[in-house]
Design a protein around this motif. Structure first.
Motif, PDB file in Angstrom:
ATOM      1  N   ASP A  91       0.820  -1.208   0.000  1.00 54.97           N
ATOM      2  CA  ASP A  91       0.000   0.000   0.000  1.00 54.97           C
ATOM      3  C   ASP A  91       0.859   1.264   0.000  1.00 54.97           C
ATOM      4  O   ASP A  91       0.435   2.307  -0.500  1.00 54.97           O
ATOM      5  CB  ASP A  91      -0.945   0.019   1.199  1.00 54.97           C
ATOM      6  N   ASP A  92       2.073   1.171   0.548  1.00 53.77           N
ATOM      7  CA  ASP A  92       2.956   2.347   0.596  1.00 53.77           C
ATOM      8  C   ASP A  92       3.447   2.761  -0.788  1.00 53.77           C
ATOM      9  O   ASP A  92       3.954   3.870  -0.957  1.00 53.77           O
ATOM     10  CB  ASP A  92       4.166   2.075   1.505  1.00 53.77           C
ATOM     11  N   PHE A  93       3.313   1.886  -1.769  1.00 52.29           N
ATOM     12  CA  PHE A  93       3.743   2.188  -3.129  1.00 52.29           C
ATOM     13  C   PHE A  93       2.655   2.901  -3.949  1.00 52.29           C
ATOM     14  O   PHE A  93       2.912   3.344  -5.056  1.00 52.29           O
ATOM     15  CB  PHE A  93       4.180   0.905  -3.856  1.00 52.29           C
ATOM     16  N   HIS A  94       1.429   2.980  -3.395  1.00 51.65           N
ATOM     17  CA  HIS A  94       0.333   3.662  -4.102  1.00 51.65           C
ATOM     18  C   HIS A  94       0.570   5.163  -4.121  1.00 51.65           C
ATOM     19  O   HIS A  94       0.890   5.752  -3.080  1.00 51.65           O
ATOM     20  CB  HIS A  94      -1.012   3.422  -3.404  1.00 51.65           C
ATOM     21  N   ALA A 134       6.312   0.247  -9.318  1.00 50.91           N
ATOM     22  CA  ALA A 134       7.063   0.609  -8.109  1.00 50.91           C
ATOM     23  C   ALA A 134       7.339  -0.626  -7.249  1.00 50.91           C
ATOM     24  O   ALA A 134       8.454  -0.799  -6.737  1.00 50.91           O
ATOM     25  CB  ALA A 134       6.303   1.669  -7.312  1.00 50.91           C
ATOM     26  N   ILE A 135       6.347  -1.496  -7.112  1.00 54.45           N
ATOM     27  CA  ILE A 135       6.551  -2.744  -6.364  1.00 54.45           C
ATOM     28  C   ILE A 135       7.576  -3.614  -7.092  1.00 54.45           C
ATOM     29  O   ILE A 135       8.470  -4.199  -6.469  1.00 54.45           O
ATOM     30  CB  ILE A 135       5.222  -3.501  -6.165  1.00 54.45           C
ATOM     31  N   GLY A 136       7.450  -3.696  -8.409  1.00 54.07           N
ATOM     32  CA  GLY A 136       8.395  -4.478  -9.203  1.00 54.07           C
ATOM     33  C   GLY A 136       9.816  -3.960  -9.068  1.00 54.07           C
ATOM     34  O   GLY A 136      10.769  -4.752  -9.006  1.00 54.07           O
ATOM     35  N   SER A 193      15.207  -4.831  -6.806  1.00 51.39           N
ATOM     36  CA  SER A 193      16.312  -4.416  -5.932  1.00 51.39           C
ATOM     37  C   SER A 193      16.652  -5.474  -4.893  1.00 51.39           C
ATOM     38  O   SER A 193      17.743  -5.467  -4.337  1.00 51.39           O
ATOM     39  CB  SER A 193      15.985  -3.090  -5.238  1.00 51.39           C
ATOM     40  N   ARG A 194      15.719  -6.382  -4.636  1.00 54.67           N
ATOM     41  CA  ARG A 194      15.923  -7.440  -3.633  1.00 54.67           C
ATOM     42  C   ARG A 194      16.284  -8.783  -4.269  1.00 54.67           C
ATOM     43  O   ARG A 194      16.442  -9.781  -3.553  1.00 54.67           O
ATOM     44  CB  ARG A 194      14.656  -7.601  -2.778  1.00 54.67           C
ATOM     45  N   ALA A 195      16.428  -8.832  -5.591  1.00 51.56           N
ATOM     46  CA  ALA A 195      16.746 -10.091  -6.291  1.00 51.56           C
ATOM     47  C   ALA A 195      18.018 -10.696  -5.707  1.00 51.56           C
ATOM     48  O   ALA A 195      19.033 -10.027  -5.554  1.00 51.56           O
ATOM     49  CB  ALA A 195      16.908  -9.838  -7.781  1.00 51.56           C
ATOM     50  N   GLY A 196      17.944 -11.970  -5.370  1.00 55.68           N
ATOM     51  CA  GLY A 196      19.073 -12.688  -4.796  1.00 55.68           C
ATOM     52  C   GLY A 196      19.260 -12.449  -3.311  1.00 55.68           C
ATOM     53  O   GLY A 196      20.012 -13.173  -2.660  1.00 55.68           O
ATOM     54  N   LEU A 197      18.591 -11.443  -2.771  1.00 53.64           N
ATOM     55  CA  LEU A 197      18.701 -11.117  -1.347  1.00 53.64           C
ATOM     56  C   LEU A 197      17.481 -11.582  -0.568  1.00 53.64           C
ATOM     57  O   LEU A 197      17.549 -11.834   0.624  1.00 53.64           O
ATOM     58  CB  LEU A 197      18.857  -9.601  -1.165  1.00 53.64           C
ATOM     59  N   GLY A 198      16.347 -11.637  -1.258  1.00 54.35           N
ATOM     60  CA  GLY A 198      15.097 -12.035  -0.632  1.00 54.35           C
ATOM     61  C   GLY A 198      14.346 -10.856  -0.057  1.00 54.35           C
ATOM     62  O   GLY A 198      14.917  -9.799   0.221  1.00 54.35           O
ATOM     63  N   ARG A 216       0.455  -9.839 -12.245  1.00 53.76           N
ATOM     64  CA  ARG A 216       1.557 -10.708 -11.795  1.00 53.76           C
ATOM     65  C   ARG A 216       2.631 -10.808 -12.870  1.00 53.76           C
ATOM     66  O   ARG A 216       3.831 -10.822 -12.565  1.00 53.76           O
ATOM     67  CB  ARG A 216       1.003 -12.072 -11.395  1.00 53.76           C
ATOM     68  N   ASP A 217       2.212 -10.863 -14.146  1.00 53.73           N
ATOM     69  CA  ASP A 217       3.190 -10.873 -15.241  1.00 53.73           C
ATOM     70  C   ASP A 217       4.040  -9.609 -15.203  1.00 53.73           C
ATOM     71  O   ASP A 217       5.257  -9.661 -15.415  1.00 53.73           O
ATOM     72  CB  ASP A 217       2.490 -10.991 -16.596  1.00 53.73           C
ATOM     73  N   ARG A 218       3.402  -8.474 -14.920  1.00 57.48           N
ATOM     74  CA  ARG A 218       4.142  -7.203 -14.854  1.00 57.48           C
ATOM     75  C   ARG A 218       5.137  -7.225 -13.691  1.00 57.48           C
ATOM     76  O   ARG A 218       6.268  -6.755 -13.827  1.00 57.48           O
ATOM     77  CB  ARG A 218       3.165  -6.046 -14.714  1.00 57.48           C
ATOM     78  N   LEU A 219       4.721  -7.765 -12.558  1.00 55.53           N
ATOM     79  CA  LEU A 219       5.635  -7.877 -11.417  1.00 55.53           C
ATOM     80  C   LEU A 219       6.797  -8.823 -11.737  1.00 55.53           C
ATOM     81  O   LEU A 219       7.948  -8.536 -11.408  1.00 55.53           O
ATOM     82  CB  LEU A 219       4.890  -8.359 -10.175  1.00 55.53           C
ATOM     83  N   ARG A 220       6.497  -9.930 -12.404  1.00 56.50           N
ATOM     84  CA  ARG A 220       7.559 -10.880 -12.781  1.00 56.50           C
ATOM     85  C   ARG A 220       8.529 -10.265 -13.781  1.00 56.50           C
ATOM     86  O   ARG A 220       9.719 -10.567 -13.763  1.00 56.50           O
ATOM     87  CB  ARG A 220       6.951 -12.153 -13.366  1.00 56.50           C
TER      88      ARG A 220
END
Length: 175
Positions: A36-39, A64-66, A71-76, A89-93
């Protein structure tokens, strides 16, 4: 338990994304981001007025969520997002390859009851029907799991952790 995955906790309003997300992140040992903070303020104003968002409203929010997921890829990490449609979901992926979805599911009456008890949230119960109408559950080719929202938040988070571990074991055995 630790995970290099970025987990998107998804589902209709009132399923507990904001409650389960931080619990899941804590169990996984990764940071949590509240979707919600990304809205942008215009989206919050629209929803507060009882007007459902359209896709044009959602694209910048999903991007923004994506970007956070990337930025967290590989870090979790764990982030909440309704991610109701496959296209969302496709857009997020596309922004955050390798994300795994935890779809919080449950009985509509239970979800409505929980929504009615929330204090200070901008999403009114009047929009629940539009949320269910928009929902496209995870498909077999999407990385993710479904977790029922019956029970306490701790029980739900535990089931999500167990299901993620089983998902990872299944992927390891398949490769």
């Amino acid at each position: 338990m630790n995970t290099p995955h970025v987990v998107v906790v998804m589902g209709v309003a009132g399923t507990g994304k904001t409650t389960i997300g931080p619990l899941l992140a804590e169990r996984l040992g990764v940071p949590y981001a509240e979707g919600d903070d990304f809205h942008p303020p215009a989206n919050i104003a629209k929803m507060s007025a009882g007007t459902p968002l359209d896709d044009g409203d959602r694209w910048p929010w999903l991007d923004a969520i994506g970007a956070w997921a990337h930025s967290r890829a590989g870090l979790g990490g764990v982030v909440s997002s309704s991610a109701l449609k496959r296209s969302y979901r496709d857009r997020l992926r596309a922004s955050g390859p390798g994300v795994i979805f935890v779809h919080l599911t449950g009985d509509r009456s239970l979800i409505e009851e929980r929504m009615a008890k929330r204090k200070g949230h901008f999403m009114p119960t009047a929009l629940l029907d539009s949320q269910f109408a928009t929902l496209q559950p995870l498909q077999a080719d999407e990385a993710g799991i479904a977790v029922d929202v019956a029970g306490t938040p701790e029980e739900i988070a535990d089931r999500a952790c167990e299901a993620l571990a089983a998902y990872d074991r299944g992927r390891a055995e398949a490769s």
